[in-house]
Design a protein around this motif. Structure first.
Motif, PDB file in Angstrom:
ATOM      1  N   PHE A   1       0.784  -1.239  -0.134  1.00  0.00           N
ATOM      2  CA  PHE A   1       0.134   0.194  -0.030  1.00  0.00           C
ATOM      3  C   PHE A   1       0.660   1.286   0.041  1.00  0.00           C
ATOM      4  O   PHE A   1       1.747   1.451   0.689  1.00  0.00           O
ATOM      5  CB  PHE A   1      -0.584   0.540   1.595  1.00  0.00           C
ATOM      6  N   PHE A   2       0.744   2.043  -0.763  1.00  0.00           N
ATOM      7  CA  PHE A   2       1.227   3.238  -1.383  1.00  0.00           C
ATOM      8  C   PHE A   2       0.129   4.810  -0.636  1.00  0.00           C
ATOM      9  O   PHE A   2      -0.475   5.602  -1.701  1.00  0.00           O
ATOM     10  CB  PHE A   2       1.488   3.547  -2.151  1.00  0.00           C
ATOM     11  N   GLY A   3      -0.152   4.981   0.854  1.00  0.00           N
ATOM     12  CA  GLY A   3      -0.024   5.909   0.851  1.00  0.00           C
ATOM     13  C   GLY A   3       0.488   7.226   0.811  1.00  0.00           C
ATOM     14  O   GLY A   3       1.567   7.540   0.617  1.00  0.00           O
ATOM     15  N   ASN A   4      -0.189   8.329   1.511  1.00  0.00           N
ATOM     16  CA  ASN A   4       0.261   9.738   1.028  1.00  0.00           C
ATOM     17  C   ASN A   4       1.898   9.803   2.360  1.00  0.00           C
ATOM     18  O   ASN A   4       1.345   8.886   3.997  1.00  0.00           O
ATOM     19  CB  ASN A   4      -0.890  11.160   2.080  1.00  0.00           C
ATOM     20  N   PRO A   5       2.411  10.678   2.274  1.00  0.00           N
ATOM     21  CA  PRO A   5       3.513  10.001   3.202  1.00  0.00           C
ATOM     22  C   PRO A   5       3.596  11.063   4.691  1.00  0.00           C
ATOM     23  O   PRO A   5       2.776  11.967   4.768  1.00  0.00           O
ATOM     24  CB  PRO A   5       4.830  10.890   2.016  1.00  0.00           C
TER      25      PRO A   5
ATOM     26  N   GLY B   1      -0.948  15.999   4.496  1.00  0.00           N
ATOM     27  CA  GLY B   1      -1.810  15.254   4.071  1.00  0.00           C
ATOM     28  C   GLY B   1      -1.753  15.332   1.923  1.00  0.00           C
ATOM     29  O   GLY B   1      -2.397  14.764   0.760  1.00  0.00           O
ATOM     30  N   PHE B   2      -0.566  15.779   2.382  1.00  0.00           N
ATOM     31  CA  PHE B   2      -0.137  16.477   0.706  1.00  0.00           C
ATOM     32  C   PHE B   2       0.372  14.752  -0.078  1.00  0.00           C
ATOM     33  O   PHE B   2       1.197  13.843   0.934  1.00  0.00           O
ATOM     34  CB  PHE B   2       0.881  16.506   0.463  1.00  0.00           C
ATOM     35  N   SER B   3       0.236  14.364  -1.459  1.00  0.00           N
ATOM     36  CA  SER B   3       0.984  12.858  -2.136  1.00  0.00           C
ATOM     37  C   SER B   3       2.398  13.408  -2.326  1.00  0.00           C
ATOM     38  O   SER B   3       2.218  14.666  -1.747  1.00  0.00           O
ATOM     39  CB  SER B   3       0.070  12.266  -2.981  1.00  0.00           C
TER      40      SER B   3
ATOM     41  N   ARG C   1      -3.787  23.279  -1.760  1.00  0.00           N
ATOM     42  CA  ARG C   1      -4.668  23.257  -0.135  1.00  0.00           C
ATOM     43  C   ARG C   1      -5.750  23.070  -0.740  1.00  0.00           C
ATOM     44  O   ARG C   1      -6.302  22.258  -0.565  1.00  0.00           O
ATOM     45  CB  ARG C   1      -4.195  23.249   1.103  1.00  0.00           C
ATOM     46  N   GLU C   2      -6.715  24.071  -0.946  1.00  0.00           N
ATOM     47  CA  GLU C   2      -7.632  24.435  -2.073  1.00  0.00           C
ATOM     48  C   GLU C   2      -7.832  23.385  -2.695  1.00  0.00           C
ATOM     49  O   GLU C   2      -9.344  22.781  -2.743  1.00  0.00           O
ATOM     50  CB  GLU C   2      -7.632  26.192  -2.431  1.00  0.00           C
ATOM     51  N   ASP C   3      -7.375  22.608  -3.948  1.00  0.00           N
ATOM     52  CA  ASP C   3      -7.877  21.650  -4.582  1.00  0.00           C
ATOM     53  C   ASP C   3      -8.200  20.917  -4.056  1.00  0.00           C
ATOM     54  O   ASP C   3      -8.631  19.807  -4.476  1.00  0.00           O
ATOM     55  CB  ASP C   3      -6.755  21.277  -5.578  1.00  0.00           C
ATOM     56  N   LEU C   4      -7.392  20.100  -2.706  1.00  0.00           N
ATOM     57  CA  LEU C   4      -7.727  18.955  -1.563  1.00  0.00           C
ATOM     58  C   LEU C   4      -8.967  19.412  -0.857  1.00  0.00           C
ATOM     59  O   LEU C   4      -9.481  17.948  -1.501  1.00  0.00           O
ATOM     60  CB  LEU C   4      -6.410  18.735  -1.062  1.00  0.00           C
ATOM     61  N   ASP C   5      -8.774  19.928  -0.747  1.00  0.00           N
ATOM     62  CA  ASP C   5     -10.281  20.766  -0.196  1.00  0.00           C
ATOM     63  C   ASP C   5     -11.857  20.038  -0.707  1.00  0.00           C
ATOM     64  O   ASP C   5     -12.709  19.668  -0.749  1.00  0.00           O
ATOM     65  CB  ASP C   5     -10.579  22.160   0.417  1.00  0.00           C
ATOM     66  N   ASP C   6     -11.204  20.580  -2.172  1.00  0.00           N
ATOM     67  CA  ASP C   6     -12.407  20.366  -2.934  1.00  0.00           C
ATOM     68  C   ASP C   6     -12.704  19.267  -3.710  1.00  0.00           C
ATOM     69  O   ASP C   6     -13.608  18.544  -3.779  1.00  0.00           O
ATOM     70  CB  ASP C   6     -12.153  21.496  -4.598  1.00  0.00           C
TER      71      ASP C   6
END
Length: 523
Positions: free
Chosen positions: A407-411, A454-456, A515-520
């Motif tokens: 599994f490659f999750g977010n770092p 939360g960033f990939s 971050r705004e893109d992730l929230d959307d």
């Protein structure tokens, strides 16, 4: 008593030497005189033995056949070659299958076009000097189209290359201290034209030995990755070069996970005897899954890199499947893929976007090829997917098919800090560095890792690339207007002293946008 083999035959180009061909001249215009005029006296046409000697009988046959009705060129060329070279054995093969000129271009044989000036065109049995001016002249026995091939990228500042498409070519070919005559001819074969190779050697065994050597060489990729796309295999040298730049050092993952993946590959390809002793099939399947942009592709490339340098030679090849799109349907594509993998085993077989490959329509065909009647010994199948839950349970749950899943999750913050350090090494004079054009203090790595929760890895890469592009274009501002609070690191120091670095200010802006893109996306 052991029979002594006869001495090898003396090489002789032909019992009828190849001579220059006279240029083809258009027929003279015939002017019809009035009937009341006396016809002009015409000299009798004398037989010109020199012209007959200078003509290449093979080219004459080719020219005659090419300018008239024809169904199949093979019988005419073969008959002409046997007549012109009675002491040689003729073998006919399709050029795309033998690739003898490519074999020579790879450095395994010597080839000289018979249209080039030669020091000698006679055998040792002729007993005459063969270095006269007349014999040094080029022998125009070829016909080819010359094409311009532009550079793959305009930014390379290359002029491009000129490529010859051979329509008729005669070559002197030397391999393993044995001499051959080689003709490549594009002729009519029923409803279409095809390039054929006519190989003249001292014996059938000599011809077969050359064809086997060339065939074996081209049956395996050399500094290339075999890529299946659009229904066909192609050799991709550009992907191979990209793989050579991708090592496990470039993979930012938890060390335990990275070591486990490396161990799976080494144990499989180094464990053939162990599998045999345990009486189990020597095959394995691994799935890389998780949200996009977290290292699945770079890990596969690092795996490919390791196998491309794994001793002993020949190295372990990789077959890379982009899609099952094929003019013959996905069923035929799967059959073609696994047939090629079996012929090249032991090998690595990679399926990109496994969930798009194994659909309800292709599921049964895929499973039949994966664990059907035919042996898949030596094949390590690796599939990647962003949506493991969308894979059929028969694929993802049965251990004998894909028995390991990574599994490659977010770092986490540690991996994000390591990724920032990787970029810092590139920018301050490390690999790919530019001598420190951008100030990037070490403590900035921890600060960036702290504001990218939360960033990939893909989002972090986008933040770095967008920031550097803005800096290069001069679009960065001197004031921080994003309202981002200062972040404290583990030592309790604020990031206020980082505000003087343009990279830090621009990174905070780009991270806010992402971050705004992730929230959307979450909403």
């Amino acid at each position: 008593m052991r029979n002594t083999p006869p001495p090898p035959p003396t090489f002789q180009l032909t019992s009828h030497p190849i001579h220059p061909i006279h240029p083809i001249r258009p027929a003279p215009f015939k002017h019809h005189e009035p009937k009341h005029h006396e016809p002009k006296h015409r000299e009798p046409k004398h037989h010109d033995p020199k012209h007959e000697q200078d003509a290449n009988p093979i080219y004459d046959v080719f020219q005659t056949n090419s300018t008239g009705p024809r169904v199949n060129t093979d019988p005419l060329i073969a008959a002409a070659l046997r007549k012109a070279h009675p002491d040689f054995h003729l073998t006919i093969t399709a050029t795309y299958n033998s690739k003898l000129l490519g074999f020579a271009a790879a450095g395994h044989a010597d080839v000289i076009s018979s249209s080039a000036p030669e020091e000698s065109t006679a055998s040792a049995d002729d007993g005459a000097a063969t270095s006269s001016k007349e014999q040094r002249q080029p022998v125009p026995t070829d016909l080819k189209w010359r094409h311009y091939s532009p550079p793959a990228r305009r930014s390379s500042r290359s002029d491009g290359t000129l490529v010859d498409m051979i329509k008729f070519g005669c070559f002197i070919y030397t391999w393993s201290n044995t001499n051959y005559i080689l003709y490549n001819v594009v002729g009519g074969h029923n409803a279409y034209d095809q390039e054929m190779t006519y190989l003249l050697g001292t014996s059938a065994e000599a011809n077969d030995a050359l064809l086997l050597a060339a065939g074996k060489y081209f049956s395996e990729p050399h500094n290339e990755v075999l890529v299946f796309d659009g229904g066909y295999w192609r050799n991709d040298g550009e992907l191979w070069e990209s793989v050579q730049r991708s090592t496990w050092d470039h993979v930012i993952l938890k060390e335990s996970m990275k070591e486990s993946m490396i161990g799976e590959v080494e144990k499989f390809f180094g464990g053939e005897e162990r599998y045999k002793r345990l009486k189990v099939p020597w095959k394995r399947g691994i799935i890389f899954h998780g949200p996009p942009g977290n290292g699945k592709t770079i890990s596969i490339k690092a795996m490919m890199h390791t196998l491309s340098h794994r001793p002993p030679a020949p190295t372990t090849p990789t077959l890379y499947v982009r899609s099952l799109t094929s003019p013959f349907g996905p069923e035929d594509a799967l059959r073609t893929i696994f047939t090629q993998a079996r012929s090249l085993s032991p090998c690595l077989l990679v399926f990109e976007d496994l969930d798009a490959t194994v659909t309800p329509k292709t599921r049964s065909y895929f499973l039949n090829e994966l664990d059907g009647l035919e042996s898949n010994d030596g094949i390590l199948v690796v599939g990647s997917t962003n949506h493991l839950e969308e894979l059929d349970g028969a694929v993802r749950k049965r251990p004998s098919r894909f028995d390991r899943k990574f599994f490659f999750g977010n770092p986490g913050v540690g991996e994000r800090g390591a990724y920032c350090a990787f970029w810092r090494g590139k920018l301050v004079g490390g690999e790919g560095g530019d001598g420190g054009e951008v100030e990037f203090p070490r403590r900035m790595c921890e600060a960036i890792a702290g504001i990218t929760d939360g960033f990939s890895f893909a989002y972090m890469q986008e933040a770095f690339v967008a920031s550097l592009l803005a800096i290069a274009a001069g679009d960065h501002g001197d004031e921080d207007d994003d309202g981002t609070a200062h972040v404290r690191n583990e030592d309790g120091d604020g990031d206020g002293d980082l505000e003087r670095f343009v990279l830090w200010r621009e990174m905070k802006k780009q991270i806010r946008i992402l971050r705004e893109d992730l929230d959307d996306d979450d909403s």
